[in-house]
Structures are given as C-alpha cells and as structure tokens.
Design an enzyme around this catalytic site. Sequence first.
Site, PDB file in Angstrom:
ATOM      1  N   ALA A 183       8.082   6.702   9.337  1.00 17.93           N
ATOM      2  CA  ALA A 183       6.668   6.689   8.957  1.00 17.93           C
ATOM      3  C   ALA A 183       6.319   7.751   7.908  1.00 17.93           C
ATOM      4  O   ALA A 183       5.639   7.438   6.924  1.00 17.93           O
ATOM      5  CB  ALA A 183       5.818   6.857  10.218  1.00 17.93           C
ATOM      6  N   PHE A 241       2.068   2.048   7.233  1.00 18.94           N
ATOM      7  CA  PHE A 241       1.978   3.455   6.822  1.00 18.94           C
ATOM      8  C   PHE A 241       1.962   3.593   5.303  1.00 18.94           C
ATOM      9  O   PHE A 241       1.200   4.378   4.747  1.00 18.94           O
ATOM     10  CB  PHE A 241       3.156   4.243   7.395  1.00 18.94           C
ATOM     11  CG  PHE A 241       3.031   4.478   8.862  1.00 18.94           C
ATOM     12  CD1 PHE A 241       2.187   5.467   9.339  1.00 18.94           C
ATOM     13  CD2 PHE A 241       3.728   3.702   9.768  1.00 18.94           C
ATOM     14  CE1 PHE A 241       2.048   5.691  10.699  1.00 18.94           C
ATOM     15  CE2 PHE A 241       3.604   3.924  11.132  1.00 18.94           C
ATOM     16  CZ  PHE A 241       2.768   4.919  11.594  1.00 18.94           C
ATOM     17  N   GLU A 247      14.540   5.039  23.446  1.00 13.55           N
ATOM     18  CA  GLU A 247      13.192   5.251  23.991  1.00 13.55           C
ATOM     19  C   GLU A 247      12.837   4.188  25.029  1.00 13.55           C
ATOM     20  O   GLU A 247      12.291   4.497  26.092  1.00 13.55           O
ATOM     21  CB  GLU A 247      12.163   5.247  22.847  1.00 13.55           C
ATOM     22  CG  GLU A 247      12.212   6.543  22.055  1.00 13.55           C
ATOM     23  CD  GLU A 247      11.476   6.499  20.709  1.00 13.55           C
ATOM     24  OE1 GLU A 247      11.462   7.526  20.037  1.00 13.55           O
ATOM     25  OE2 GLU A 247      10.938   5.443  20.343  1.00 13.55           O
TER      26      GLU A 247
HETATM   27  C1  FAD Z   1       9.459   0.327  17.621  1.00 15.28           C
HETATM   28  C2  FAD Z   1       9.456   1.262  16.437  1.00 15.28           C
HETATM   29  C3  FAD Z   1       9.417   2.623  16.641  1.00 15.28           C
HETATM   30  C4  FAD Z   1       9.390   3.507  15.572  1.00 15.28           C
HETATM   31  N1  FAD Z   1       9.331   4.857  15.818  1.00 15.28           N
HETATM   32  C5  FAD Z   1       9.230   5.715  14.791  1.00 15.28           C
HETATM   33  C6  FAD Z   1       9.082   7.128  15.032  1.00 15.28           C
HETATM   34  O1  FAD Z   1       9.078   7.582  16.188  1.00 15.28           O
HETATM   35  N2  FAD Z   1       8.915   7.948  13.964  1.00 15.28           N
HETATM   36  C7  FAD Z   1       8.915   7.467  12.684  1.00 15.28           C
HETATM   37  O2  FAD Z   1       8.731   8.240  11.749  1.00 15.28           O
HETATM   38  N3  FAD Z   1       9.104   6.150  12.422  1.00 15.28           N
HETATM   39  C8  FAD Z   1       9.254   5.271  13.444  1.00 15.28           C
HETATM   40  N4  FAD Z   1       9.421   3.927  13.200  1.00 15.28           N
HETATM   41  C9  FAD Z   1       9.554   3.469  11.806  1.00 15.28           C
HETATM   42  C10 FAD Z   1       8.201   3.372  11.124  1.00 15.28           C
HETATM   43  O3  FAD Z   1       7.282   2.712  11.967  1.00 15.28           O
HETATM   44  C11 FAD Z   1       8.390   2.637   9.809  1.00 15.28           C
HETATM   45  O4  FAD Z   1       9.276   3.377   9.010  1.00 15.28           O
HETATM   46  C12 FAD Z   1       7.072   2.447   9.090  1.00 15.28           C
HETATM   47  O5  FAD Z   1       6.202   1.657   9.867  1.00 15.28           O
HETATM   48  C13 FAD Z   1       7.271   1.796   7.727  1.00 15.28           C
HETATM   49  O6  FAD Z   1       6.021   1.647   7.124  1.00 15.28           O
HETATM   50  P1  FAD Z   1       5.751   0.437   6.117  1.00 15.28           P
HETATM   51  O7  FAD Z   1       4.351   0.631   5.650  1.00 15.28           O
HETATM   52  O8  FAD Z   1       6.839   0.351   5.125  1.00 15.28           O
HETATM   53  O9  FAD Z   1       5.868  -0.871   6.996  1.00 15.28           O
HETATM   54  P2  FAD Z   1       5.021  -1.306   8.259  1.00 15.28           P
HETATM   55  O10 FAD Z   1       4.404  -0.142   8.933  1.00 15.28           O
HETATM   56  O11 FAD Z   1       5.943  -2.172   9.042  1.00 15.28           O
HETATM   57  O12 FAD Z   1       3.836  -2.173   7.651  1.00 15.28           O
HETATM   58  C14 FAD Z   1       4.052  -3.400   7.035  1.00 15.28           C
HETATM   59  C15 FAD Z   1       2.730  -4.143   7.005  1.00 15.28           C
HETATM   60  O13 FAD Z   1       2.892  -5.291   6.197  1.00 15.28           O
HETATM   61  C16 FAD Z   1       2.319  -6.407   6.843  1.00 15.28           C
HETATM   62  N5  FAD Z   1       3.076  -7.579   6.404  1.00 15.28           N
HETATM   63  C17 FAD Z   1       4.402  -7.794   6.510  1.00 15.28           C
HETATM   64  N6  FAD Z   1       4.737  -8.957   5.936  1.00 15.28           N
HETATM   65  C18 FAD Z   1       3.591  -9.492   5.464  1.00 15.28           C
HETATM   66  C19 FAD Z   1       3.299 -10.690   4.768  1.00 15.28           C
HETATM   67  N7  FAD Z   1       4.243 -11.572   4.423  1.00 15.28           N
HETATM   68  N8  FAD Z   1       2.009 -10.948   4.451  1.00 15.28           N
HETATM   69  C20 FAD Z   1       1.023 -10.064   4.784  1.00 15.28           C
HETATM   70  N9  FAD Z   1       1.263  -8.911   5.433  1.00 15.28           N
HETATM   71  C21 FAD Z   1       2.534  -8.623   5.757  1.00 15.28           C
HETATM   72  C22 FAD Z   1       2.487  -6.118   8.324  1.00 15.28           C
HETATM   73  O14 FAD Z   1       1.516  -6.824   9.080  1.00 15.28           O
HETATM   74  C23 FAD Z   1       2.284  -4.614   8.377  1.00 15.28           C
HETATM   75  O15 FAD Z   1       0.939  -4.273   8.575  1.00 15.28           O
HETATM   76  C24 FAD Z   1       9.451   3.012  14.254  1.00 15.28           C
HETATM   77  C25 FAD Z   1       9.494   1.620  14.034  1.00 15.28           C
HETATM   78  C26 FAD Z   1       9.497   0.761  15.113  1.00 15.28           C
HETATM   79  C27 FAD Z   1       9.523  -0.732  14.876  1.00 15.28           C
END
Ligand code: FAD
Length: 460
Positions: A318, A18, A173
């Site tokens: 997210a 995200f 959930e």
């Molecule tokens: C099961 C579950 C349910 C959720 N439900 C909700 C909800 O209902 N509502 C809500 O608001 N939030 C929810 N969340 C939380 C939300 O999904 C996260 O807060 C959000 O995804 C964070 O975004 P981000 O971009 O920081 O990380 P992420 O979305 O986790 O993205 C990280 C990205 O980095 C990549 N990556 C990681 N390490 C490496 C590496 N070493 N090299 C290359 N690429 C890498 C991964 O492949 C991924 O694409 C939920 C989370 C989970 C796990």
Amino acid sequence: MKTQREDLPHVVILGGGFAGLSAARQLVKAPVRITLVDRHNHHLFQPLLYQVATATLSPSEIAAPLRGLLGPKGVAVVLADVTGVDTAGKRVLLSDGELKYDYLVIATGATHSYFGNDHWAPFAPGLKSIEDAVEIRRRVLLAYEMAERETDPSIRRALLNFVIIGAGPTGVEMAGSLAEISRSSLTGDFKNIDTRDARIILIEGLGKVLPVYPDDLAAQARRTLEKLGVEVRTGARVTNIDESGVYIGTEHIAARTVLWAAGVAASPVARSLGAPLDRAGRVNVTPELTVPGHEDVFVVGDLASLKQADGTPVPGLAPAAMQEGKHAAHNIVRRLRGQPMVPFKYWDRGSYAVIGRGHAVGIAFRRFKQSGFLAWSAWLFIHLMFLIGFRSKLAVMLDWAYSYLTFNKSARIITGPAPRLDQLRLPSSTTRGEQILLTDAEPSTHGAASSRGLAPPSSH
Ligand SMILES: Cc1cc2nc3c(=O)[nH]c(=O)nc-3n(C[C@H](O)[C@H](O)[C@H](O)COP(=O)(O)OP(=O)(O)OC[C@H]3O[C@@H](n4cnc5c(N)ncnc54)[C@H](O)[C@@H]3O)c2cc1C
C-alpha cells in the site's frame, strides 16, 4: 462542493485503490479536471481484509465510499468497469461507454492467479475484495455450524479442517487468525463439537513461510504459527483442489474450507495497452512511471513493475502504491508547467506480517528486523494511520481493543442467502450437501494477493 471547469486538461484515473486515490488527492489543487473510474463505489483498505474474513471487523470499518472521499473535492466519480484503453485515440473503454482523456493514470491493481487452474476458484476463494472477505467469513462460520450438526465422524473431520494455500503475508495472517478463532473466540459456543479440534493447515510450495522475508524472521513466524496450533507444510505443492479437499500429489487432505492465498496476476486492463509486461502481467513502466512511448499514460500501484536502484522491484504494498500515485500526479503537474518529469524513488518504511493476536514479524526501513509485540504495535500504528477517515480509525481501534481484551469476535455473523437447514446436515454417503453450500453464493471473480507483489508469486 467544488465544480470542475470543462476547458481544463482532463485527467482520468482508473481505480480508486491506494494508488488511484492518492493520485486524485494530489491533483485536486492542480489546474485540471479529474475523473476517477472504479467498478466499486468504495475505497478498500485491503491490509485489514483478513480481519473481516475472520470475523473481527465489519466491512464498513475497512471501506469508505469514493464519492464521499472525492466528491466534495470536485472530483467526478464514475462507477464503471474499464475494459481497455485506446492510447491512439486517447480513450478509456468502459463496458458501457467511453471516456476521453488528456492524461491517464492507470491504477487497477492485481487479482488472484490460480496459475492456470481457474477451476479451483469455486473451491478455494482468494481474498481481495469485500465480497471475498464476506464469503470466506460465511464459509468458515458455516463449517462450524455444519460440524455441530454432523454425526458422521469423517465428514465432521473434513468440516473442521481449514486449509490455506500460500504462506505469504496474507496466508500467514489468515492461518493465525483462524487458529485464534478455533482456540479462543469460538470455544464454548457449541455443544457437540470442541472447536479446538479444528485443524488449520497452511501449505506453501516453497521451502519456508513468508518466502520473501529473511530466514530468521520466517523461522520465527513459523514457530509462532505452530505455537498457535497451525500445521505448517512447506515444500508442498498443491496439485488439485476439489469439493472434497486438497491434493498434494497422491496425498489427499479432506477439507470443506480451502482458502487461496498463493498468487497474484495483474489487472487485465494492462494487456490492452500493447506495452511490455512482466511475468505477472504488470506493465514495465519508465522511471517516471509512464508507459514506454506514451508520456501521457501513467501506470501506478500493483499494476506497475519497476526496479529500484539496487535492482529489487518496488514491492506490491500500500505505501508503494500511494507514493507512486502521488508521484504520477506530481509528474502530470510538471508536464503542465512545461517542466521535465522526474524519476520515482520508493521510500521504504517497512513491511509486516501479523501472526495472531499481539505478534508480528517485519522489517522497518529496509534493515531493522522486528518481531513479537513490538512488530505488532508498529504494524497496528502504521495501519491505523493509513485508515481513511477518523470514524473508521476510531471504530477499528475500539473493535480491536474489545476483541483483544475479550477474545470476542464481534463481527461473526453469517450473511448471504440463508442456508437451508436440511443442507446443513450432510448425508454421510455423499458430499453433495457441501457442493450446494459452496456454490449458492456467486463464486468470487476477484483476486487474492498473498505475496503482496513483494516478489513473483510465492508458490505453485
Ligand atoms: C488480503 C491483502 C492484504 C494486504 N495486506 C497488506 C499490508 O498489510 N500492508 C501493505 O502495505 N499492503 C498490503 N496488501 C497490498 C496492498 O493492498 C496493495 O499493494 C495495494 O492495494 C495496491 O494498490 P493499488 O491502488 O495498486 O490497487 P488496489 O488497491 O487493488 O485498487 C485497485 C482498484 O481498481 C479497481 N479496479 C480494478 N479493475 C477495474 C476495472 N477493470 N474497472 C474499474 N475498476 C477496476 C478496484 O475496484 C480497486 O478499487 C494487501 C493486499 C491484500 C489483497
């Protein structure tokens, strides 16, 4: 297809979740060259992962290829594993090379944490990636298949016990959805077992479910779970997990399917920065979302730790990740224009936890508590709005409508290596049959996030 000019400042974004995706989208019109690196080729809509794990949605409905999303906008997408960052040399280290940057946005998120008990991972997978969700779906559906052919009552009992550890939003959930599978969608599918005999046991180390929610909403969530048939155990600390089940001190719960939803830890990429980290390993960022002492390195999303004006942390959700990604992009543009960067302010639209079909609890705009169908509708609306791409939105909407009206689980197929039928029926004197099944797919190396970063890990 837009092309990028080599002479422009190079912004490298690590992670296409995200936060990273929103940073990239915000920067496409800026005078920069953008490269986004991710180890997966897709953006994943994690809030709906549990629907894949419990056979309501198919993986392709909650994931979209990054190249398709960003390629036409001129962003270079690199499929690679990031191993670290050399801030002095302005280089990103990949498992198979390196990339130079002028500005860096780190958005690699979080993984599961087993609180030092990583050996539990093969027995209790967490939910973080598509692979995790498909593996959980496989284990759940196979447990019913094995129970159908099992004649030993104690083994059959263990096959029909489903334990979820951690009662944050993800655990709640999962438990609600597993209860629905057993009580509604699967009934009538089997000849020798009554799927309604399945026990869904939700274990939480702290004193209530949804520990970061207000007491009245948490109590309501518990009542709803119990009405669905979930056994809720709060104040219960798991002391061991093995192939036979879960231990709470001297108590043993025999269970062939155990799911981990109890803790999160920051992506290890954070450690390579040499920057101050919080207890969960997230980077303590400046209000402008940069790494202290490195104004050209931004950390956003679940990997960033930042307090709001009232002292509460920006939650691991997210919308927060998307807002941070956009803000980091905004600050990069300000730097390019020679303007001072501005501090980030989180706009909290609310957070929700779904408890089965048509029921949720949540808080909108930091103060309006909601529960029941109204909260579920708000959750549905918010999540569909976030879904990337119209096709996904339409497909998910149709699947939900169908599933809601018919209780049918349209995605309940078992994938992965075909199970050998002689392994499906367990010999009563041993648990080896299950061990083979549990390990014939790669143990998950990705993480789960039950507390969704709203607060430090909720239990254990
Ligand atoms: C099961 C579950 C349910 C959720 N439900 C909700 C909800 O209902 N509502 C809500 O608001 N939030 C929810 N969340 C939380 C939300 O999904 C996260 O807060 C959000 O995804 C964070 O975004 P981000 O971009 O920081 O990380 P992420 O979305 O986790 O993205 C990280 C990205 O980095 C990549 N990556 C990681 N390490 C490496 C590496 N070493 N090299 C290359 N690429 C890498 C991964 O492949 C991924 O694409 C939920 C989370 C989970 C796990």
